[in-house]
Design a protein around this motif. Sequence first.
Motif, mmCIF file in Angstrom:
data_model
loop_
_atom_site.group_PDB
_atom_site.id
_atom_site.type_symbol
_atom_site.label_atom_id
_atom_site.label_comp_id
_atom_site.label_asym_id
_atom_site.label_seq_id
_atom_site.Cartn_x
_atom_site.Cartn_y
_atom_site.Cartn_z
ATOM 1 N N GLU A 154 42.036 30.208 -13.092
ATOM 2 C CA GLU A 154 43.373 29.753 -12.692
ATOM 3 C C GLU A 154 43.369 28.312 -12.211
ATOM 4 O OE1 GLU A 154 46.768 30.898 -9.331
ATOM 5 O OE2 GLU A 154 45.173 32.322 -9.830
ATOM 6 N N GLY A 155 42.351 27.928 -11.486
ATOM 7 C CA GLY A 155 42.315 26.569 -10.945
ATOM 8 C C GLY A 155 40.983 26.300 -10.283
ATOM 9 N N TRP A 156 40.832 25.071 -9.752
ATOM 10 C CA TRP A 156 39.592 24.676 -9.096
ATOM 11 C C TRP A 156 39.363 25.512 -7.839
ATOM 12 C CZ3 TRP A 156 36.902 22.098 -12.346
ATOM 13 C CH2 TRP A 156 37.490 21.176 -13.213
ATOM 14 N N SER A 171 39.345 28.778 -7.679
ATOM 15 C CA SER A 171 39.995 30.084 -7.666
ATOM 16 C C SER A 171 38.958 31.192 -7.762
ATOM 17 C CB SER A 171 40.996 30.189 -8.821
ATOM 18 O OG SER A 171 40.350 29.996 -10.069
ATOM 19 N N ARG A 200 45.285 26.759 -1.750
ATOM 20 C CA ARG A 200 45.960 26.224 -2.924
ATOM 21 C C ARG A 200 44.943 25.405 -3.696
ATOM 22 N NH1 ARG A 200 51.449 22.746 -2.520
ATOM 23 N NH2 ARG A 200 52.371 24.847 -2.602
ATOM 24 N N CYS A 201 44.787 25.698 -4.981
ATOM 25 C CA CYS A 201 43.763 25.019 -5.769
ATOM 26 C C CYS A 201 44.043 23.525 -5.854
ATOM 27 C CB CYS A 201 43.704 25.608 -7.181
ATOM 28 S SG CYS A 201 43.158 27.313 -7.251
ATOM 29 N N GLU A 241 44.239 19.738 -7.327
ATOM 30 C CA GLU A 241 44.618 19.310 -8.677
ATOM 31 C C GLU A 241 43.453 18.692 -9.425
ATOM 32 O OE1 GLU A 241 48.013 16.797 -8.616
ATOM 33 O OE2 GLU A 241 49.325 18.315 -7.688
ATOM 34 N N ARG A 242 42.449 18.159 -8.690
ATOM 35 C CA ARG A 242 41.336 17.476 -9.348
ATOM 36 C C ARG A 242 40.008 18.108 -8.932
ATOM 37 N NH1 ARG A 242 39.879 13.278 -7.850
ATOM 38 N NH2 ARG A 242 41.006 12.984 -5.892
ATOM 39 N N TRP A 243 39.052 18.023 -9.861
ATOM 40 C CA TRP A 243 37.728 18.549 -9.568
ATOM 41 C C TRP A 243 37.111 17.852 -8.366
ATOM 42 C CZ3 TRP A 243 33.006 15.864 -9.806
ATOM 43 C CH2 TRP A 243 31.876 16.652 -9.537
ATOM 44 N N THR A 270 43.903 25.815 -18.778
ATOM 45 C CA THR A 270 43.849 25.156 -17.476
ATOM 46 C C THR A 270 42.829 24.030 -17.418
ATOM 47 O OG1 THR A 270 42.185 26.702 -16.605
ATOM 48 C CG2 THR A 270 44.518 27.298 -16.327
ATOM 49 N N VAL A 285 39.829 24.497 -16.619
ATOM 50 C CA VAL A 285 38.909 24.893 -15.556
ATOM 51 C C VAL A 285 38.023 26.013 -16.096
ATOM 52 C CG1 VAL A 285 38.694 25.798 -13.203
ATOM 53 C CG2 VAL A 285 40.581 24.258 -13.791
ATOM 54 N N GLY A 327 36.461 29.368 -10.301
ATOM 55 C CA GLY A 327 36.922 28.374 -11.250
ATOM 56 C C GLY A 327 36.304 27.035 -10.908
#
Length: 262
Positions: free
Chosen positions: A75-77, A79, A100-101, A103-105, A160, A162, A192
């Motif tokens: 789902e996201g970084w 997750s 909250r994931c 937005e950036r790695w 995603t 990810v 993730g």
Amino acid sequence: MDSETWVKTVPAAEARREAAGLTWLAAAPGGARVARVLGTQDGLVLERVRAGTPTAASARAFGAALARTHAAGAEGWGSPPPGTGGDGTLGAAVLPTPRRCPERWGDFYAGYRLLPYLRQARDAGILDAAATRLLERCAGRIADGGLDHDQPALVAGSATGVARVHGDLWSGNVLWASPDGEAVLIDPAAHGGHAETDLAMLHLFGLPHLEEVVRGYREVSPPADGWRERLPLHQLHPLAVHTVLFGAGYAGQLLAAARRVG
């Protein structure tokens, strides 16, 4: 339990987390084989994997399958796998999970995989002031996005961007099953993340036929250019965790990796 099962004696919450991670990894289409979860009563109950001998062919097949596991996405970084209820684990360390994931790695990696452990090592007196400054400067560069980089091809083209990563992919968590030496994964810290994290962990402690693993991976999902040069970047986290858990013996490796990152 019978001879076809293996029981890992851990607290119930840890058993549920690990079971969820294994199940999530196992759900990746065409992905790496994962030890089958049989239950979480009185510990984590897994299928017993009969020991085999890795071969160049089985290592290459593992690399290809790992690429497909990563491509299954997340789902996201940061997750966690469904059903974990939050945090994952890496050995005895609990990995913080973003509410909250990011937005950036870089935000994820610096904020949730590096700085928490650097601070613990500093507060425990394992890292002195000079070492802490070096590592915090390195983490700052990562957080600023200056070291963000592309995922391997299949992950980069996913919904995603990810990867679905094992998260603790050292050689001890890759079993080689009889009769043909197929790789079987255990003990994940699944989340993730960036696919290069798993590749870097394999390189940190070594693996039989590692170059064949890489070959199989690259045939399915070529990593972005420069991935070998980025291995120390992705090794910062496990080295930081090992420094906290096992002391100053790992601090030198951690600092050397940070100097290579710049």
